[in-house]
Design a protein around this motif. Structure first.
Motif, PDB file in Angstrom:
ATOM      1  N   THR A  99       0.833  -1.209   0.000  1.00 44.06           N
ATOM      2  CA  THR A  99       0.000   0.000   0.000  1.00 44.06           C
ATOM      3  C   THR A  99       0.863   1.251   0.000  1.00 44.06           C
ATOM      4  O   THR A  99       0.602   2.214  -0.739  1.00 44.06           O
ATOM      5  N   LEU A 100       1.895   1.240   0.831  1.00 48.24           N
ATOM      6  CA  LEU A 100       2.789   2.399   0.897  1.00 48.24           C
ATOM      7  C   LEU A 100       3.525   2.601  -0.421  1.00 48.24           C
ATOM      8  O   LEU A 100       3.704   3.746  -0.874  1.00 48.24           O
ATOM      9  N   GLU A 117      -4.064   6.074 -12.505  1.00 42.89           N
ATOM     10  CA  GLU A 117      -5.020   6.335 -11.444  1.00 42.89           C
ATOM     11  C   GLU A 117      -4.713   7.605 -10.668  1.00 42.89           C
ATOM     12  O   GLU A 117      -5.528   8.056  -9.854  1.00 42.89           O
ATOM     13  N   ALA A 118      -3.537   8.188 -10.896  1.00 43.08           N
ATOM     14  CA  ALA A 118      -3.211   9.421 -10.190  1.00 43.08           C
ATOM     15  C   ALA A 118      -4.146  10.540 -10.595  1.00 43.08           C
ATOM     16  O   ALA A 118      -4.488  11.416  -9.803  1.00 43.08           O
ATOM     17  N   ASP A 127      -3.391   4.610  -1.751  1.00 38.41           N
ATOM     18  CA  ASP A 127      -4.050   3.575  -2.541  1.00 38.41           C
ATOM     19  C   ASP A 127      -4.056   2.301  -1.704  1.00 38.41           C
ATOM     20  O   ASP A 127      -3.047   1.599  -1.604  1.00 38.41           O
ATOM     21  N   VAL A 128      -5.193   2.016  -1.078  1.00 36.40           N
ATOM     22  CA  VAL A 128      -5.295   0.887  -0.155  1.00 36.40           C
ATOM     23  C   VAL A 128      -5.789  -0.373  -0.857  1.00 36.40           C
ATOM     24  O   VAL A 128      -6.294  -1.289  -0.208  1.00 36.40           O
ATOM     25  N   ALA A 129      -5.623  -0.432  -2.180  1.00 33.76           N
ATOM     26  CA  ALA A 129      -6.083  -1.603  -2.932  1.00 33.76           C
ATOM     27  C   ALA A 129      -5.485  -2.911  -2.412  1.00 33.76           C
ATOM     28  O   ALA A 129      -6.205  -3.924  -2.347  1.00 33.76           O
ATOM     29  N   PRO A 130      -4.200  -2.976  -2.039  1.00 28.67           N
ATOM     30  CA  PRO A 130      -3.684  -4.244  -1.498  1.00 28.67           C
ATOM     31  C   PRO A 130      -4.406  -4.683  -0.228  1.00 28.67           C
ATOM     32  O   PRO A 130      -4.621  -5.886  -0.018  1.00 28.67           O
ATOM     33  N   LEU A 131      -4.789  -3.739   0.623  1.00 29.27           N
ATOM     34  CA  LEU A 131      -5.539  -4.098   1.832  1.00 29.27           C
ATOM     35  C   LEU A 131      -6.949  -4.550   1.476  1.00 29.27           C
ATOM     36  O   LEU A 131      -7.483  -5.478   2.099  1.00 29.27           O
ATOM     37  N   VAL A 132      -7.552  -3.917   0.495  1.00 24.73           N
ATOM     38  CA  VAL A 132      -8.884  -4.318   0.045  1.00 24.73           C
ATOM     39  C   VAL A 132      -8.844  -5.736  -0.525  1.00 24.73           C
ATOM     40  O   VAL A 132      -9.735  -6.557  -0.262  1.00 24.73           O
ATOM     41  N   ALA A 133      -7.810  -6.029  -1.309  1.00 22.33           N
ATOM     42  CA  ALA A 133      -7.673  -7.374  -1.882  1.00 22.33           C
ATOM     43  C   ALA A 133      -7.513  -8.415  -0.780  1.00 22.33           C
ATOM     44  O   ALA A 133      -8.071  -9.519  -0.864  1.00 22.33           O
ATOM     45  N   LEU A 134      -6.756  -8.072   0.272  1.00 22.51           N
ATOM     46  CA  LEU A 134      -6.581  -8.996   1.390  1.00 22.51           C
ATOM     47  C   LEU A 134      -7.900  -9.224   2.105  1.00 22.51           C
ATOM     48  O   LEU A 134      -8.248 -10.371   2.452  1.00 22.51           O
ATOM     49  N   ALA A 135      -8.661  -8.150   2.322  1.00 21.39           N
ATOM     50  CA  ALA A 135      -9.961  -8.288   2.979  1.00 21.39           C
ATOM     51  C   ALA A 135     -10.932  -9.100   2.122  1.00 21.39           C
ATOM     52  O   ALA A 135     -11.663  -9.948   2.642  1.00 21.39           O
ATOM     53  N   ALA A 136     -10.940  -8.843   0.820  1.00 24.41           N
ATOM     54  CA  ALA A 136     -11.832  -9.580  -0.068  1.00 24.41           C
ATOM     55  C   ALA A 136     -11.501 -11.072  -0.069  1.00 24.41           C
ATOM     56  O   ALA A 136     -12.403 -11.926  -0.087  1.00 24.41           O
ATOM     57  N   GLY A 151      -9.150  -2.560  -8.544  1.00 26.74           N
ATOM     58  CA  GLY A 151      -7.728  -2.382  -8.833  1.00 26.74           C
ATOM     59  C   GLY A 151      -7.101  -1.232  -8.074  1.00 26.74           C
ATOM     60  O   GLY A 151      -5.896  -1.207  -7.857  1.00 26.74           O
ATOM     61  N   GLN A 152      -7.918  -0.266  -7.669  1.00 28.56           N
ATOM     62  CA  GLN A 152      -7.442   0.857  -6.886  1.00 28.56           C
ATOM     63  C   GLN A 152      -8.528   1.313  -5.937  1.00 28.56           C
ATOM     64  O   GLN A 152      -9.715   1.248  -6.257  1.00 28.56           O
ATOM     65  N   THR A 153      -8.099   1.726  -4.763  1.00 30.40           N
ATOM     66  CA  THR A 153      -9.014   2.275  -3.762  1.00 30.40           C
ATOM     67  C   THR A 153      -8.305   3.457  -3.127  1.00 30.40           C
ATOM     68  O   THR A 153      -7.379   3.290  -2.327  1.00 30.40           O
ATOM     69  N   LEU A 154      -8.701   4.656  -3.499  1.00 33.58           N
ATOM     70  CA  LEU A 154      -7.989   5.863  -3.100  1.00 33.58           C
ATOM     71  C   LEU A 154      -8.644   6.501  -1.889  1.00 33.58           C
ATOM     72  O   LEU A 154      -9.864   6.652  -1.825  1.00 33.58           O
ATOM     73  N   VAL A 155      -7.800   6.864  -0.938  1.00 27.21           N
ATOM     74  CA  VAL A 155      -8.244   7.538   0.281  1.00 27.21           C
ATOM     75  C   VAL A 155      -7.471   8.846   0.397  1.00 27.21           C
ATOM     76  O   VAL A 155      -6.233   8.834   0.433  1.00 27.21           O
ATOM     77  N   ASN A 156      -8.161   9.959   0.447  1.00 29.24           N
ATOM     78  CA  ASN A 156      -7.506  11.257   0.582  1.00 29.24           C
ATOM     79  C   ASN A 156      -6.915  11.406   1.982  1.00 29.24           C
ATOM     80  O   ASN A 156      -7.590  11.159   2.984  1.00 29.24           O
ATOM     81  N   ILE A 157      -5.654  11.819   2.042  1.00 28.56           N
ATOM     82  CA  ILE A 157      -4.992  12.035   3.334  1.00 28.56           C
ATOM     83  C   ILE A 157      -4.380  13.427   3.411  1.00 28.56           C
ATOM     84  O   ILE A 157      -3.608  13.725   4.317  1.00 28.56           O
ATOM     85  N   GLY A 158      -4.701  14.280   2.456  1.00 36.29           N
ATOM     86  CA  GLY A 158      -4.115  15.617   2.451  1.00 36.29           C
ATOM     87  C   GLY A 158      -5.114  16.651   2.002  1.00 36.29           C
ATOM     88  O   GLY A 158      -6.310  16.387   1.874  1.00 36.29           O
ATOM     89  N   GLN A 159      -4.589  17.837   1.769  1.00 37.97           N
ATOM     90  CA  GLN A 159      -5.414  18.940   1.333  1.00 37.97           C
ATOM     91  C   GLN A 159      -5.086  19.289  -0.116  1.00 37.97           C
ATOM     92  O   GLN A 159      -4.104  18.807  -0.685  1.00 37.97           O
TER      93      GLN A 159
END
Length: 282
Positions: A99-100, A117-118, A127-136, A151-159
């Motif tokens: 993910t990192l 995907e950027a 992009d937490v897609a690897p964690l999503v794949a593990l959960a799935a 294939g991608q799961t984007l989470v905003n962490i900034g401004q």
């Protein structure tokens, strides 16, 4: 005249060092992927951040697309259970590292090599897609129905507008190595031209001690400034606080090394003065 040139060379070396050391640290620990992963890896062990990240990852799984509505509703407790147990899976550390790495490429890659995907986003994202794949994968084993992980799961962490800052940092931080070489040449020139070399060593040591204190103050100011800007996203703010704390701790080891080096140079200069004697003065 030689003493004046030596003094100028020492001052020049200290000025170049003042910019070189922070730039090199940023390049090695933030701009470069391996350094970023090593710096941010401990964030995956923070209980609060783990819980929020796992919940976001599991909630992004689209059960409606593969399961009937009634069955999807029955699966909801399984999703909640998966979110709670995701971070305890043996595969979680590898998924967090991936993910990192995906997130670093998403945010720090140049325009030519930036993944599709950027997009045109101007804020920092994970992009937490690897964690999503593990959960799935875990949920599929429990319910017996294959779930599709995006294939991608984007989470905003900034401004907004942080992309421009990243581009500037990525462009200018590698210049720190050239500045460091220039500082080394300046200090060498000071030693060659000085009449009393012990003064050069002592002066460089005192300057290093001063720079160590200056870097410490600047690091604290920058950390307070970054943490003081709330984004309204609890997970983003938590990631920001933990990452800033890890960065400050990592840079503190460099400032400590600078202080130790400065003290050693002062001691070496004084020792050279005593051994050389007042008559020789070198």
């Amino acid at each position: 005249m030689r003493s004046f040139l030596a003094a100028l060379a020492v001052i020049l070396g200290l000025l170049l060092s003042a910019a070189a050391v922070p730039a090199i640290w940023v390049d090695r620990n933030i701009v470069q992927e391996d350094g970023f992963v090593a710096l941010a890896a401990p964030l995956g062990k923070n209980p609060d951040f783990q819980k929020r990240l796992a919940t976001a990852a599991v909630n992004s799984i689209d059960t409606g697309g593969t399961l009937p509505a009634q069955v999807a509703e029955l699966v909801r407790p399984v999703l909640e259970s998966a979110a709670a147990s995701l971070t305890g899976l043996p595969e979680y550390p590898a998924a967090w590292e991936q993910t990192l790495r995906k997130s670093h490429r998403l945010n720090f890659a140049g325009p030519a090599s930036r993944p599709p995907e950027a997009g045109s986003s101007t804020s920092l994202r994970l992009d937490v897609a690897p964690l999503v794949a593990l959960a799935a994968k875990q949920i599929s084993r429990q319910v017996g129905v294959p779930l599709e992980a995006p294939g991608q799961t984007l989470v905003n962490i900034g401004q907004t507008n942080q992309r421009q800052l990243i581009e500037r940092v990525s462009a200018y931080s590698p210049l720190g190595y050239s500045l460091a070489i220039g500082a080394g040449v300046a200090f060498l020139l000071a030693l060659v031209t000085a009449r009393r070399r012990w003064k050069v060593l002592a002066g460089a040591g005192v300057g290093a001690l001063a720079l160590s204190g200056l870097w410490t103050l600047a690091s604290r100011w920058a950390a307070d400034a970054v943490v003081g800007t709330a984004s309204g996203n609890e997970m983003a703010d938590l990631f920001k606080r933990e990452f800033v704390a890890a960065s400050a701790a990592g840079f503190a080891s460099w400032t400590l090394a600078a202080a130790i080096t400065g003290g050693a140079l002062v001691a070496a200069g004084l020792l050279l003065r005593v051994v050389g004697g007042p008559a020789r003065g070198r």
